[in-house]
Structures are given as C-alpha cells and as structure tokens.
Design an enzyme around this catalytic site. Sequence first.
Site, mmCIF file in Angstrom:
data_model
loop_
_atom_site.group_PDB
_atom_site.id
_atom_site.type_symbol
_atom_site.label_atom_id
_atom_site.label_comp_id
_atom_site.label_asym_id
_atom_site.label_seq_id
_atom_site.Cartn_x
_atom_site.Cartn_y
_atom_site.Cartn_z
ATOM 1 C CB SER A 128 -0.919 0.020 1.231
ATOM 2 O OG SER A 128 -1.660 -1.166 1.313
HETATM 3 N N1 SAH Z 1 -1.041 -4.334 3.825
HETATM 4 C C1 SAH Z 1 -0.405 -4.880 2.652
HETATM 5 C C2 SAH Z 1 -1.215 -4.541 1.432
HETATM 6 C C3 SAH Z 1 -1.371 -5.683 0.495
HETATM 7 S S1 SAH Z 1 -2.553 -5.444 -0.797
HETATM 8 C C4 SAH Z 1 1.024 -4.386 2.584
HETATM 9 O O1 SAH Z 1 1.398 -3.575 3.428
HETATM 10 O O2 SAH Z 1 1.775 -4.837 1.731
HETATM 11 C C5 SAH Z 1 -3.897 -6.438 -0.235
HETATM 12 C C6 SAH Z 1 -3.674 -7.907 -0.139
HETATM 13 O O3 SAH Z 1 -4.940 -8.514 0.140
HETATM 14 C C7 SAH Z 1 -3.153 -8.601 -1.403
HETATM 15 O O4 SAH Z 1 -1.936 -9.219 -1.123
HETATM 16 C C8 SAH Z 1 -4.244 -9.635 -1.735
HETATM 17 O O5 SAH Z 1 -3.737 -10.872 -2.214
HETATM 18 C C9 SAH Z 1 -4.921 -9.814 -0.379
HETATM 19 N N2 SAH Z 1 -6.291 -10.333 -0.435
HETATM 20 C C10 SAH Z 1 -7.286 -10.087 -1.333
HETATM 21 N N3 SAH Z 1 -8.410 -10.771 -1.002
HETATM 22 C C11 SAH Z 1 -8.114 -11.482 0.130
HETATM 23 C C12 SAH Z 1 -8.850 -12.375 0.940
HETATM 24 N N4 SAH Z 1 -10.121 -12.700 0.694
HETATM 25 N N5 SAH Z 1 -8.228 -12.920 2.029
HETATM 26 C C13 SAH Z 1 -6.935 -12.609 2.318
HETATM 27 N N6 SAH Z 1 -6.190 -11.769 1.574
HETATM 28 C C14 SAH Z 1 -6.765 -11.198 0.496
#
Ligand code: SAH
Length: 206
Positions: A55
């Site tokens: 993010s």
């Molecule tokens: N907070 C993270 C942001 C990652 S983006 C960071 O600091 O890097 C959001 C993430 O949510 C992605 O990796 C995606 O694969 C995950 N995601 C999407 N749907 C999901 C679900 N149903 N359960 C768990 N993870 C999920």
Amino acid sequence: MEELISQLIDSGYLKTPAIIEAFKKIDRRDFVPEELKGFAYVNEPLMIGEGQTISQPLTVAFMLELLELAPGQNILDIGTGSGWQAALLAKIVGLAGKVISIERIKSLSDRAKKSLLKFHFNNIELIVGDGSQGCPKGAPYDRVVAAASAQEIPQPWKDQIKIGGIIVAPVGESLVKLTKLGETEFKTERFPGFVFVPLIKDGKKS
Ligand code: SAH
C-alpha cells in the site's frame, strides 16, 4: 525515509507518536521487492508480485491513525501482502498485543514471513486463507483492518470484533471506519478517495 515521514507529518496524515516511531523503525524498503528498493520511500503503492501491491505510505498512515491503536490490542490484519502493515501494527501493539495477518496468496505470505524475520517479532501470526471470513480462531478482536476492497464490510468481521472495537477497511473507493457500539449497532464514518486491490472471495471480487 526521513523525507517521506516528514512529508506525511506535515500533510497531517501522521500524527500519533507511536505510529511515527513505527514508521521509523519498520523500514518499508525491507518489504519491497529487490528491483523496486530504489522506490521504497516514494509515496506510491508498488507492485509486489501476483498482481498485488504494497500500500501507499499515505494510505497506511491514514488507516493506522483511524484505528486508535494502543499497546496490548488483539488485531486482525486482512491482506498481509508484503507484511509491512502487519509489522507496523505489531510494533505499535507491542509484546502484550497480537497481530493475526491473513493472506490468500501463499507465495506472498511466504515472502512476508521472510521479510519479517529480521525484526524478530513474536507477536505476529501469518495465516494463508480467505480473510473475507475473518479468522474465528483469534476472535474476538479489538481491531480489524483490511487492505483489500469489498462491496460492503463482510459480516464475519463485524461478528468477530469486540464491542467498542474498530474496523477500518476499504469499501469501493472509500475507507470506512466502523465502531461497534452494540452487538448489531455500528457507527459508520466514510473517507472517500482511496484505491485498493479487490478483496477476493471464491475466486471473484467480493
Ligand atoms: N497491507 C499490505 C497490502 C497488500 S494489498 C502491505 O502492506 O503490503 C492487499 C492484499 O490482500 C493482497 O496481497 C491480496 O492478495 C490480499 N487479499 C485479497 N483478497 C483477500 C482475501 N479474501 N483474504 C486474504 N487476503 C486477500
């Protein structure tokens, strides 16, 4: 990094000393893929593989501020991604607190685990699974935070939070803060203008 943090403080996104301290100690560079290390302190989301992103710092700062975090809290982090936000949360809630972070893509969770090693956290548990159902085993939570956007806040998250607890999650292109006032009663605040990857449920956008 200093410049990015000052910029977030000057623009009013970073306010709380414990959050600022966490931003300083948990280096975003450690969570960015090798070829993008040079961009770690740019205020933009970055690709981390599998079509997912770490993010934007501004968004993470804004979400952490909305969460009203305190040492000792039990937190559910949905969408581990790079693990950066999970690490920031773990630093802020401290040893008396706990962070369960759930990610549906195993390769991302595995990489997050490696990135987290050098910080020696023993208050983070990474789980591979579908966070749209929350994570009953660690419930009830003081806080639930999600980094992937759904059409509405999934009911299991509302069920798994304590009364008085807070959920911060993207809904469409807004961030929503829900405060649980009673078993079925929530206060809702909306903050428009944020872009997130979709929350995936059964292989589809939810
Ligand atoms: N907070 C993270 C942001 C990652 S983006 C960071 O600091 O890097 C959001 C993430 O949510 C992605 O990796 C995606 O694969 C995950 N995601 C999407 N749907 C999901 C679900 N149903 N359960 C768990 N993870 C999920």
